[in-house]
Motif scaffolding. Structure first.
Motif, short mmCIF file in Angstrom:
data_model
loop_
_atom_site.label_atom_id
_atom_site.label_comp_id
_atom_site.label_asym_id
_atom_site.label_seq_id
_atom_site.Cartn_x
_atom_site.Cartn_y
_atom_site.Cartn_z
N TRP A 49 0.79 -1.22 0.00
CA TRP A 49 0.00 0.00 0.00
C TRP A 49 0.83 1.28 0.00
CZ3 TRP A 49 1.45 2.46 4.43
CH2 TRP A 49 1.87 1.66 5.49
N VAL A 50 2.14 1.15 0.17
CA VAL A 50 2.99 2.34 0.30
C VAL A 50 3.00 3.18 -0.97
CG1 VAL A 50 5.40 3.06 0.43
CG2 VAL A 50 4.45 1.60 2.21
N LYS A 51 3.10 2.56 -2.13
CA LYS A 51 3.15 3.34 -3.38
C LYS A 51 1.88 4.15 -3.56
CE LYS A 51 6.45 0.61 -6.06
NZ LYS A 51 6.67 -0.18 -7.31
N SER A 52 0.73 3.57 -3.23
CA SER A 52 -0.53 4.30 -3.35
C SER A 52 -0.55 5.48 -2.38
CB SER A 52 -1.71 3.36 -3.07
OG SER A 52 -2.93 4.07 -3.06
N LEU A 53 -0.05 5.28 -1.16
CA LEU A 53 0.00 6.37 -0.19
C LEU A 53 0.87 7.51 -0.72
CD1 LEU A 53 -1.06 6.94 2.75
CD2 LEU A 53 1.20 6.23 3.54
N SER A 95 0.19 16.12 17.85
CA SER A 95 -0.35 14.98 17.10
C SER A 95 -1.83 15.21 16.80
CB SER A 95 -0.19 13.68 17.88
OG SER A 95 1.17 13.38 18.10
N PHE A 96 -2.20 14.95 15.54
CA PHE A 96 -3.59 15.03 15.12
C PHE A 96 -4.01 13.61 14.75
CE2 PHE A 96 -7.01 15.57 12.05
CZ PHE A 96 -7.77 16.59 12.60
N PHE A 97 -4.68 12.93 15.69
CA PHE A 97 -4.99 11.51 15.53
C PHE A 97 -6.22 11.29 14.68
CE2 PHE A 97 -2.00 10.74 18.91
CZ PHE A 97 -1.60 9.42 18.72
N LEU A 98 -6.10 10.34 13.76
CA LEU A 98 -7.23 9.81 13.01
C LEU A 98 -7.65 8.46 13.57
CD1 LEU A 98 -5.85 10.71 9.46
CD2 LEU A 98 -7.58 11.98 10.77
N TYR A 99 -6.65 7.64 13.83
CA TYR A 99 -6.86 6.33 14.46
C TYR A 99 -5.76 6.14 15.50
CZ TYR A 99 -9.81 5.41 10.38
OH TYR A 99 -10.78 5.49 9.42
N THR A 115 -7.65 11.75 3.93
CA THR A 115 -6.56 11.02 4.58
C THR A 115 -7.09 9.89 5.44
OG1 THR A 115 -5.28 13.08 4.62
CG2 THR A 115 -4.50 11.28 6.00
N ALA A 116 -8.19 10.15 6.14
CA ALA A 116 -8.78 9.11 7.00
C ALA A 116 -9.24 7.92 6.17
CB ALA A 116 -9.94 9.69 7.79
N ALA A 117 -9.83 8.18 5.01
CA ALA A 117 -10.29 7.09 4.15
C ALA A 117 -9.13 6.27 3.64
CB ALA A 117 -11.11 7.65 3.00
N LEU A 118 -8.04 6.94 3.25
CA LEU A 118 -6.85 6.22 2.80
C LEU A 118 -6.30 5.33 3.91
CD1 LEU A 118 -4.73 8.81 0.77
CD2 LEU A 118 -5.83 6.75 -0.12
N ALA A 119 -6.20 5.91 5.10
CA ALA A 119 -5.64 5.15 6.23
C ALA A 119 -6.51 3.95 6.58
CB ALA A 119 -5.49 6.06 7.45
N SER A 120 -7.82 4.11 6.48
CA SER A 120 -8.73 3.02 6.85
C SER A 120 -8.57 1.80 5.97
CB SER A 120 -10.18 3.51 6.80
OG SER A 120 -10.61 3.71 5.47
N ARG A 121 -7.99 1.99 4.78
CA ARG A 121 -7.83 0.87 3.85
C ARG A 121 -6.47 0.17 4.01
NH1 ARG A 121 -10.71 4.58 0.39
NH2 ARG A 121 -8.81 5.29 -0.65
N ILE A 122 -5.66 0.65 4.91
CA ILE A 122 -4.35 0.03 5.14
C ILE A 122 -4.54 -1.24 5.96
CG2 ILE A 122 -2.11 0.30 6.26
CD1 ILE A 122 -2.24 3.27 5.56
N PRO A 123 -4.08 -2.37 5.48
CA PRO A 123 -4.25 -3.63 6.23
C PRO A 123 -3.54 -3.59 7.59
CG PRO A 123 -3.60 -4.06 3.95
CD PRO A 123 -3.42 -2.59 4.17
N ASN A 124 -4.21 -4.14 8.59
CA ASN A 124 -3.63 -4.27 9.94
C ASN A 124 -3.21 -2.94 10.54
OD1 ASN A 124 -3.82 -7.19 9.97
ND2 ASN A 124 -2.11 -7.20 8.53
N LEU A 125 -3.99 -1.90 10.26
CA LEU A 125 -3.71 -0.57 10.80
C LEU A 125 -3.87 -0.56 12.32
CD1 LEU A 125 -3.17 2.50 10.14
CD2 LEU A 125 -5.67 2.75 10.23
N LEU A 203 2.79 12.04 8.08
CA LEU A 203 1.67 11.17 8.40
C LEU A 203 2.27 9.89 8.95
CD1 LEU A 203 -1.38 10.59 8.33
CD2 LEU A 203 -1.03 9.58 6.06
N LEU A 204 2.05 9.66 10.24
CA LEU A 204 2.63 8.50 10.90
C LEU A 204 1.62 7.36 10.88
CD1 LEU A 204 4.74 8.51 14.16
CD2 LEU A 204 3.06 6.71 13.71
N ILE A 205 2.03 6.26 10.29
CA ILE A 205 1.20 5.07 10.20
C ILE A 205 1.87 3.95 10.98
CG2 ILE A 205 0.21 3.33 8.66
CD1 ILE A 205 -1.02 5.99 8.13
#
Length: 252
Positions: A49-53, A95-99, A115-125, A203-205
């Motif tokens: 998923w990194v390239k898409s991010l 820090s501005f937390f989404l998750y 950004t929240a929608a993108l993050a939500s699709r990251i596996p094992n977030l 953006l810290l994941i």
């Protein structure tokens, strides 16, 4: 030790309170069963998923720039997480937390929906948030909680003097770059400096480290304990209080 500290420590579950003893054992097991190398700095492109991010970096930056126009949009980390007070001893790391540890911060996700929608699709977030380091700020050497997590940074707003703003992971100095990711294991000693007159935003994941068999089971048990601990519960309560006060100030 004052009464407040004693009370806080007493509220920590056994797994957390004796973590200094248990974590090295857990980390050795997690490293043994890991599907990723046990190295301090890793190849981010091993994560699909990194390239898409990175491709969506400009849109993430635009969303952050809109957010950053709001007064005091992100609280200092030490006001939200008392456990970070030692390494966040001033107001310049925010820090501005989404998750956070699997919990969705609905109010912030509504402010940064793309950004929240993108993050939500990251596996094992596990966590996703904008990490803001003000000019002149420094995060002293420290270690992460568990090898069961891997940390990815996407450069969102990197100072022009990149060589003066960096993270050092186990002796490896890394400079951020806009729209590019770095990946590392934060159980290795790491520290951060921003010696510029500009704000640094990434953006810290955090994701669950890919594990197999015994490692996956131990990881699940450890993360469940953390999510149920005062470490996370206190942070959620503190954010709710900060958010309520911030919204009241905005209405004045």
């Amino acid at each position: 030790m004052d009464n407040l500290t004693m009370t806080k420590n007493a509220r920590r579950p056994l797994l957390i309170r004796i973590g200094k003893y248990l974590r090295p054992v857990f980390n050795r097991i997690l490293a043994h069963y890991s599907l990723f190398p046990n190295e301090p700095v890793l190849d981010p492109y091993d994560l699909p998923w990194v390239k898409s991010l990175e491709q969506h970096g400009p849109q993430i930056r635009q969303e952050w720039e809109r957010l950053n126009q709001e007064r005091d949009v992100a609280p200092p980390l030490k006001e939200i997480s008392p456990d970070h007070a030692r390494i966040a001893d001033d107001q310049r790391w925010k820090s501005f937390f989404l998750y956070g540890y699997g919990f969705r911060v609905a109010e912030n996700c509504a402010k940064a929906p793309f950004t929240a929608a993108l993050a939500s699709r990251i596996p094992n977030l596990n966590s996703a948030f904008f990490s803001i380091l003000d000019p002149g700020a420094e995060i002293p050497p420290h270690f992460g909680v568990t090898k069961g997590l891997l940390t990815c940074h996407l450069g969102v707003s990197v100072p022009r003097k990149r060589e003066e703003c960096w993270i050092n992971v186990d002796g490896q100095k890394i400079e951020w770059e806009n729209d590019r990711c770095i990946l590392f294991d934060d159980t290795y000693e790491h520290w951060v400096k921003n010696n510029t007159d500009e704000q640094r935003v990434v953006l810290l994941i955090q994701i669950l480290r890919p594990e197999r068999s015994v490692g996956k089971l131990l990881q699940k048990l450890f993360m469940t304990a953390i999510r149920k601990s005062a470490f996370v519960k206190d942070a959620r309560k503190n954010f709710s209080r900060w958010s309520a006060a911030h919204n009241q100030m905005e209405r004045i």
